[in-house]
Scaffold this motif. Structure first.
Motif, PDB file in Angstrom:
ATOM      1  N   GLU A 168      -5.051   0.546  -1.357  1.00 17.72           N
ATOM      2  CA  GLU A 168      -5.736  -0.210  -0.357  1.00 17.72           C
ATOM      3  C   GLU A 168      -6.598  -1.543  -0.796  1.00 17.72           C
ATOM      4  OE1 GLU A 168      -7.287   2.340   2.669  1.00 17.72           O
ATOM      5  OE2 GLU A 168      -5.470   2.504   3.753  1.00 17.72           O
ATOM      6  N   VAL A 227       1.118  -1.236   0.035  1.00 18.04           N
ATOM      7  CA  VAL A 227       0.004   0.000   0.018  1.00 18.04           C
ATOM      8  C   VAL A 227       0.828   1.270   0.057  1.00 18.04           C
ATOM      9  CG1 VAL A 227      -1.640   1.273   1.120  1.00 18.04           C
ATOM     10  CG2 VAL A 227      -2.012  -1.101   1.149  1.00 18.04           C
ATOM     11  N   LYS A 254      -3.478   5.979  -1.025  1.00 20.99           N
ATOM     12  CA  LYS A 254      -3.926   5.016  -0.172  1.00 20.99           C
ATOM     13  C   LYS A 254      -5.268   4.546  -0.576  1.00 20.99           C
ATOM     14  CE  LYS A 254      -1.083   5.169   3.854  1.00 20.99           C
ATOM     15  NZ  LYS A 254      -1.032   5.455   5.359  1.00 20.99           N
TER      16      LYS A 254
END
Length: 322
Positions: A28, A20, A24
């Motif tokens: 993610e 990650v 993000k």
């Protein structure tokens, strides 16, 4: 080295490569979908194929990860198309975050597959990308066929087999051929292991059709009869249409023309399958494709240990309950 050891090494490589980073909100969801499980069958096939064609299996790790990232990319977008809330027992990406992030993260995953292929020298890179791009487009075509079939009442068995070949089998075949290419196998061997994977992939999907109706809910891991409730035109349904009486056909179509989701519907359609011997017919078809895969395997220059491994894999898939 057994399959569990290959899997452990592959998962370690995945964890190292898939991190990650910023932004993000893009990365993610990618890490999430890649870490919530799955059989990892396709990337393991790439590693094992490379090994049994006398290559260094670690050289195949980037391509194996590319296959896994691509496979999961298709799942993210399939879940969006199907409006599915659950994948592998977990919340789907577009439900956990939102539709836009599901689309964008999926797009990023597709591009990441190309980046992973950049680990290979130019000639090998070209051969891998020609195969991969062909396969990726066929997977999209298979998905479109599947969507089109939902609104058609005249789907034939050859059309259905083409759909599952493109949607499922070509990626299995591609995984194996990539391993052969990385190992510098002869073109003949690379094509034969592709054919092995293609036929086995078809058998795998037909077995999935069978298990959806005739499997055990505990071992299969999902509701039995789901395809019936969703009015899916699987091989079972299409084969039944070929042999069913006019009176029973009216009963079948009446059930498939409703959106009713009941135990009665599952039981009524399942009874029709049994009445006309459809379970035995699909088992015969599964065996035909499995034997075709073994024939391709036997014609490779792989040693007996390699052939034994892939034949056992076919037997395991043929006799699976999950």
């Amino acid at each position: 080295m057994n399959l569990a050891a290959y899997k452990e090494e592959f998962l370690a490589y995945l964890e190292k490569e898939i991190q990650v980073k910023e932004p993000k909100n893009l990365y993610e969801p990618i890490q999430y979908i890649l870490q919530i499980g799955g059989k990892r069958l396709r990337p393991l096939l790439t590693l094992v194929s490379c090994h049994f064609f006398y290559g260094q299996y670690k050289d195949a790790l980037p391509a194996a990860l590319a296959i896994e990232v691509f496979h999961n990319f298709t799942l993210v977008h399939d879940d969006i198309m199907d409006e599915a809330p659950i994948r592998r027992g977990k919340t789907t990406v577009h439900k956990k975050w939102d539709l836009n992030r599901g689309i964008l993260s999926g797009d990023a995953m597709m591009l990441m597959t190309n980046q992973l292929m950049e680990h290979y020298e130019p000639k090998k890179f070209k051969n891998l990308m020609v195969l991969f791009n062909k396969t990726a487009l066929e997977v999209c075509e298979g998905q479109q066929y599947d969507v089109d079939f939902e609104s058609r009442d005249d789907v034939s068995i050859p059309e259905y087999l083409k759909m599952i070949t493109y949607k499922t089998a070509v990626l299995v075949a591609c995984s194996l051929k990539m391993g052969a290419i990385i190992a510098n196998a002869e073109v003949k061997d690379a094509n034969l292991i592709y054919d092995y994977g293609l036929q086995l992939g078809i058998a795998f999907q037909l077995q999935d059709d069978f298990l959806d109706t005739f499997g055990d809910a505990v071992t299969f891991g999902k509701q039995i009869g789901g395809d019936i409730l969703e009015n899916k035109k699987t091989y079972l349904y299409l084969k039944l249409l070929e042999v069913i009486s006019d009176d029973d056909k009216l009963i079948l179509l009446n059930w498939f023309n409703t959106k009713e989701k009941s135990v009665d519907k599952i039981q009524a359609v399942t009874n029709l399958y049994k009445k006309y011997g459809i379970p035995e017919m699909i088992k015969q078809e599964i065996d035909i494709y499995t034997q075709l895969s073994y024939k391709s395997l036997e014609n490779t220059s792989m040693n007996d240990k390699g052939k034994g491994f892939f034949k056992q894999l076919g037997n395991d898939l043929l006799n699976r309950t999950v």
